[in-house]
Design a protein around this motif. Structure first.
Motif, short mmCIF file in Angstrom:
data_model
loop_
_atom_site.label_atom_id
_atom_site.label_comp_id
_atom_site.label_asym_id
_atom_site.label_seq_id
_atom_site.Cartn_x
_atom_site.Cartn_y
_atom_site.Cartn_z
N TYR A 1 9.57 9.54 -22.89
CA TYR A 1 8.48 8.99 -23.68
C TYR A 1 7.36 8.42 -22.83
CZ TYR A 1 11.79 8.97 -27.64
OH TYR A 1 12.68 9.30 -28.61
N ILE A 2 6.14 8.61 -23.28
CA ILE A 2 5.05 7.79 -22.79
C ILE A 2 5.32 6.36 -23.26
CG2 ILE A 2 2.59 7.29 -23.05
CD1 ILE A 2 2.23 10.35 -23.48
N MET A 3 5.08 5.40 -22.38
CA MET A 3 5.28 4.00 -22.72
C MET A 3 3.96 3.25 -22.55
SD MET A 3 8.56 3.72 -23.37
CE MET A 3 8.88 1.96 -23.25
N GLY A 4 3.74 2.27 -23.41
CA GLY A 4 2.48 1.54 -23.34
C GLY A 4 2.66 0.04 -23.51
N TRP A 5 1.66 -0.68 -23.05
CA TRP A 5 1.56 -2.12 -23.30
C TRP A 5 0.27 -2.38 -24.09
CZ3 TRP A 5 5.16 -5.77 -22.34
CH2 TRP A 5 6.17 -5.48 -21.41
N PHE A 6 0.40 -3.22 -25.09
CA PHE A 6 -0.72 -3.67 -25.89
C PHE A 6 -0.72 -5.19 -25.91
CE2 PHE A 6 -2.29 0.21 -27.99
CZ PHE A 6 -1.31 1.09 -27.59
N LYS B 1 -7.75 -11.55 -33.29
CA LYS B 1 -8.27 -10.28 -32.79
C LYS B 1 -7.31 -9.14 -33.10
CE LYS B 1 -11.08 -12.13 -29.03
NZ LYS B 1 -11.42 -12.02 -27.58
N GLU B 2 -7.83 -7.94 -33.02
CA GLU B 2 -7.00 -6.76 -33.26
C GLU B 2 -6.14 -6.47 -32.02
OE1 GLU B 2 -9.83 -4.28 -36.37
OE2 GLU B 2 -9.37 -3.45 -34.41
N ARG B 3 -5.07 -5.75 -32.25
CA ARG B 3 -4.21 -5.35 -31.14
C ARG B 3 -5.00 -4.42 -30.23
NH1 ARG B 3 2.03 -4.26 -32.39
NH2 ARG B 3 1.57 -6.24 -33.40
N GLU B 4 -4.89 -4.66 -28.93
CA GLU B 4 -5.70 -3.99 -27.94
C GLU B 4 -4.82 -3.25 -26.94
OE1 GLU B 4 -9.00 -5.39 -24.56
OE2 GLU B 4 -7.31 -6.70 -25.05
N PHE B 5 -5.21 -2.03 -26.62
CA PHE B 5 -4.52 -1.27 -25.58
C PHE B 5 -4.71 -1.93 -24.23
CE2 PHE B 5 -2.92 2.22 -23.20
CZ PHE B 5 -3.79 2.42 -22.14
N VAL B 6 -3.62 -2.00 -23.44
CA VAL B 6 -3.70 -2.56 -22.09
C VAL B 6 -3.46 -1.48 -21.04
CG1 VAL B 6 -2.70 -4.21 -20.47
CG2 VAL B 6 -2.97 -4.83 -22.89
N ALA B 7 -2.31 -0.81 -21.15
CA ALA B 7 -1.97 0.20 -20.14
C ALA B 7 -0.89 1.11 -20.70
CB ALA B 7 -1.49 -0.45 -18.85
N ALA B 8 -0.80 2.32 -20.14
CA ALA B 8 0.24 3.26 -20.53
C ALA B 8 0.64 4.08 -19.32
CB ALA B 8 -0.24 4.16 -21.67
N ILE B 9 1.85 4.64 -19.38
CA ILE B 9 2.39 5.40 -18.26
C ILE B 9 3.11 6.62 -18.79
CG2 ILE B 9 4.53 4.04 -18.21
CD1 ILE B 9 4.34 4.22 -15.10
#
Length: 122
Positions: A32-37, A43-51
């Motif tokens: 799976y691609i994994m991400g941090w938000f 505020k709305e949920r914001e993308f931080v990083a993904a791998i």
């Protein structure tokens, strides 16, 4: 089903560092691609990083580039977010997410953790 549990959050001073971990259970997340938000109050949920699944590719939002690093250890079924040079504006609840075809869109992720609070004081 995949369960994700974040840890490592807490209080840090501006300029300090924290390392977040996201441990997966239930099944392997190595494909799976994994991400941090993150989501700050009001505020709305914001993308931080993904791998990527292999860990060979990653991407992050401009505001954290050069300060935050995402990594993964597929043998441990765990994803990390190393956060350096923290700023007060990094204060938020940080969420781990798994399994998507759209790296930066929260709506594309299937599995979510419950979040860990990060507070950065000035």
């Amino acid at each position: 089903q995949v369960q994700l549990v974040e840890s490592g959050g807490g209080l840090a001073q501006a300029g300090g560092s924290l390392r977040l971990s996201c441990a997966a259970s239930g099944r392997t997340v190595r494909s799976y691609i994994m991400g941090w938000f993150r989501q700050a109050p009001g505020k709305e949920r914001e993308f931080v990083a993904a791998i990527s699944a292999s860990g060979s590719r990653s991407t992050s939002v401009d505001s954290v580039r050069g300060r935050f690093t995402i990594s993964r250890d597929n043998a441990k079924n765990t994803v990390y977010l190393q956060m350096n040079s923290l700023k007060p504006e990094d204060t938020a609840v940080y969420y781990c997410a798994a399994d998507t075809s759209d790296w930066r869109e929260a709506g594309g992720y299937v599995y979510w953790g419950q979040g860990t609070q990060v507070t950065v004081s000035s």
